[in-house]
Design a protein around this motif. Structure first.
Motif, short mmCIF file in Angstrom:
data_model
loop_
_atom_site.label_atom_id
_atom_site.label_comp_id
_atom_site.label_asym_id
_atom_site.label_seq_id
_atom_site.Cartn_x
_atom_site.Cartn_y
_atom_site.Cartn_z
N ILE A 1 -1.80 -5.71 -3.22
CA ILE A 1 -1.33 -4.37 -3.58
C ILE A 1 0.08 -4.14 -3.05
O ILE A 1 0.96 -3.65 -3.77
CB ILE A 1 -2.30 -3.29 -3.03
CG1 ILE A 1 -3.65 -3.37 -3.73
CG2 ILE A 1 -1.70 -1.89 -3.15
CD1 ILE A 1 -3.60 -3.05 -5.20
N VAL A 2 0.33 -4.50 -1.80
CA VAL A 2 1.66 -4.34 -1.19
C VAL A 2 2.70 -5.16 -1.96
O VAL A 2 3.79 -4.67 -2.28
CB VAL A 2 1.64 -4.75 0.31
CG1 VAL A 2 3.03 -4.89 0.88
CG2 VAL A 2 0.83 -3.73 1.10
N LYS A 3 2.35 -6.39 -2.29
CA LYS A 3 3.28 -7.26 -3.02
C LYS A 3 3.55 -6.72 -4.43
O LYS A 3 4.69 -6.76 -4.90
CB LYS A 3 2.71 -8.68 -3.10
CG LYS A 3 3.65 -9.66 -3.73
CD LYS A 3 3.07 -11.05 -3.74
CE LYS A 3 4.02 -12.01 -4.42
NZ LYS A 3 3.47 -13.36 -4.47
N VAL A 25 6.20 3.75 -8.75
CA VAL A 25 7.21 3.23 -7.81
C VAL A 25 7.71 4.36 -6.92
O VAL A 25 7.83 4.20 -5.71
CB VAL A 25 8.39 2.57 -8.56
CG1 VAL A 25 9.51 2.19 -7.60
CG2 VAL A 25 7.91 1.34 -9.30
N ALA A 26 7.99 5.51 -7.51
CA ALA A 26 8.51 6.65 -6.75
C ALA A 26 7.53 7.12 -5.68
O ALA A 26 7.94 7.68 -4.67
CB ALA A 26 8.85 7.79 -7.69
N GLN A 27 6.27 6.86 -5.89
CA GLN A 27 5.25 7.25 -4.92
C GLN A 27 5.33 6.39 -3.65
O GLN A 27 4.96 6.86 -2.58
CB GLN A 27 3.88 7.08 -5.58
CG GLN A 27 2.75 7.73 -4.89
CD GLN A 27 1.48 7.61 -5.71
OE1 GLN A 27 1.33 6.71 -6.54
NE2 GLN A 27 0.55 8.51 -5.50
N HIS A 28 5.83 5.16 -3.75
CA HIS A 28 5.82 4.24 -2.61
C HIS A 28 7.22 3.82 -2.14
O HIS A 28 7.35 3.24 -1.07
CB HIS A 28 5.01 3.00 -2.97
CG HIS A 28 3.60 3.33 -3.35
ND1 HIS A 28 2.66 3.73 -2.44
CD2 HIS A 28 3.00 3.36 -4.55
CE1 HIS A 28 1.53 3.98 -3.07
NE2 HIS A 28 1.70 3.76 -4.35
N TYR A 29 8.25 4.08 -2.94
CA TYR A 29 9.61 3.70 -2.58
C TYR A 29 10.57 4.83 -2.93
O TYR A 29 10.42 5.48 -3.96
CB TYR A 29 10.06 2.44 -3.34
CG TYR A 29 9.52 1.16 -2.75
CD1 TYR A 29 10.23 0.46 -1.79
CD2 TYR A 29 8.28 0.67 -3.14
CE1 TYR A 29 9.73 -0.71 -1.24
CE2 TYR A 29 7.78 -0.50 -2.61
CZ TYR A 29 8.50 -1.18 -1.65
OH TYR A 29 8.00 -2.33 -1.10
N ARG A 30 11.55 5.04 -2.06
CA ARG A 30 12.61 6.00 -2.35
C ARG A 30 13.85 5.19 -2.71
O ARG A 30 14.33 4.38 -1.93
CB ARG A 30 12.89 6.87 -1.13
CG ARG A 30 13.97 7.93 -1.37
CD ARG A 30 14.17 8.85 -0.18
NE ARG A 30 14.25 8.16 1.09
CZ ARG A 30 15.36 7.61 1.61
NH1 ARG A 30 16.49 7.67 0.95
NH2 ARG A 30 15.34 7.02 2.78
N GLY A 43 5.58 5.86 3.45
CA GLY A 43 4.16 6.00 3.78
C GLY A 43 3.46 4.70 4.12
O GLY A 43 3.94 3.89 4.91
N ALA A 44 2.32 4.49 3.47
CA ALA A 44 1.49 3.30 3.74
C ALA A 44 2.23 2.02 3.39
O ALA A 44 2.04 1.00 4.05
CB ALA A 44 0.19 3.39 2.95
N GLN A 45 3.08 2.06 2.38
CA GLN A 45 3.84 0.87 2.00
C GLN A 45 4.78 0.47 3.13
O GLN A 45 4.95 -0.71 3.42
CB GLN A 45 4.63 1.12 0.71
CG GLN A 45 5.35 -0.08 0.17
CD GLN A 45 4.43 -1.14 -0.44
OE1 GLN A 45 3.26 -0.89 -0.71
NE2 GLN A 45 4.95 -2.31 -0.66
N ALA A 46 5.41 1.44 3.78
CA ALA A 46 6.33 1.14 4.89
C ALA A 46 5.59 0.50 6.06
O ALA A 46 6.09 -0.44 6.68
CB ALA A 46 7.04 2.41 5.35
N ALA A 47 4.39 0.99 6.34
CA ALA A 47 3.61 0.43 7.43
C ALA A 47 3.09 -0.97 7.11
O ALA A 47 3.02 -1.82 7.99
CB ALA A 47 2.43 1.36 7.75
N ALA A 48 2.76 -1.21 5.85
CA ALA A 48 2.15 -2.49 5.46
C ALA A 48 3.17 -3.57 5.15
O ALA A 48 2.85 -4.76 5.22
CB ALA A 48 1.25 -2.28 4.25
N ASP A 49 4.39 -3.20 4.80
CA ASP A 49 5.37 -4.19 4.35
C ASP A 49 6.54 -4.32 5.33
O ASP A 49 7.69 -4.14 4.97
CB ASP A 49 5.89 -3.81 2.95
CG ASP A 49 6.60 -4.97 2.27
OD1 ASP A 49 6.51 -6.11 2.77
OD2 ASP A 49 7.23 -4.74 1.23
N THR A 50 6.23 -4.65 6.57
CA THR A 50 7.28 -4.82 7.58
C THR A 50 8.04 -6.12 7.37
O THR A 50 9.16 -6.25 7.86
CB THR A 50 6.69 -4.78 8.99
OG1 THR A 50 5.69 -5.80 9.10
CG2 THR A 50 6.08 -3.42 9.29
#
Length: 150
Positions: A46-48, A92-97, A116-123
């Protein structure tokens, strides 16, 4: 005269149909093990997928800027402002600015910052960026190998 003995006829006992509690617990245990293996893989996928969608959006916006540059010989309009870019789809707008920075007549930088969750999961990849030369970069721990994030 012969006496007839009446023997009781007992029905044969059939094995019980169904599953025993032990069999059921073994099946539950196997399902739990499979879920413990599959769920983290699903989350990584999902993150990828979200990151790939953000990268595609960045490429589309960069192409939009290049088309503008082809027509105007600048990344800025007559008033000195960059053109309004069409936003990415809602997923995309929901997970990336997405943001545009450093815009001058001959250069720009586009970034997709995870939220949000994408930032925490995709370090590993973090913020994706691309400039007017098509040079792609990341802000996460994969800065030495940004290709794996794109």
């Amino acid at each position: 005269m012969r006496s007839v003995h009446v023997h009781e006829v007992r029905p044969r006992r059939m094995p019980a149909a169904g599953f025993s509690l032990i069999e059921l617990m073994i099946v539950v245990g196997v399902i739990a093990i499979l879920a413990a293996i599959a769920y983290p893989n699903y989350q990584r996928h999902i993150v990828k997928t979200r990151r790939t969608a953000a990268a595609a959006c960045l490429h589309e916006r960069a192409q939009q800027l290049e088309r503008f540059h082809t027509l105007h010989l600048s990344y800025l309009d007559m008033s000195g402002k960059p053109p309004d870019l069409v936003q990415c789809d809602a997923d995309v707008a929901q997970h990336y600015r997405l943001s545009l920075s450093g815009v001058e007549a001959r250069k720009f930088s586009l970034q997709a910052t995870p939220q949000g969750a994408q930032a925490a999961a995709d370090t590993r990849c973090g913020t994706l960026a691309i400039n007017q030369l098509g040079i792609r970069s990341v802000s996460g721990t994969a800065t030495d190998t940004p290709e794996e994030c794109w």
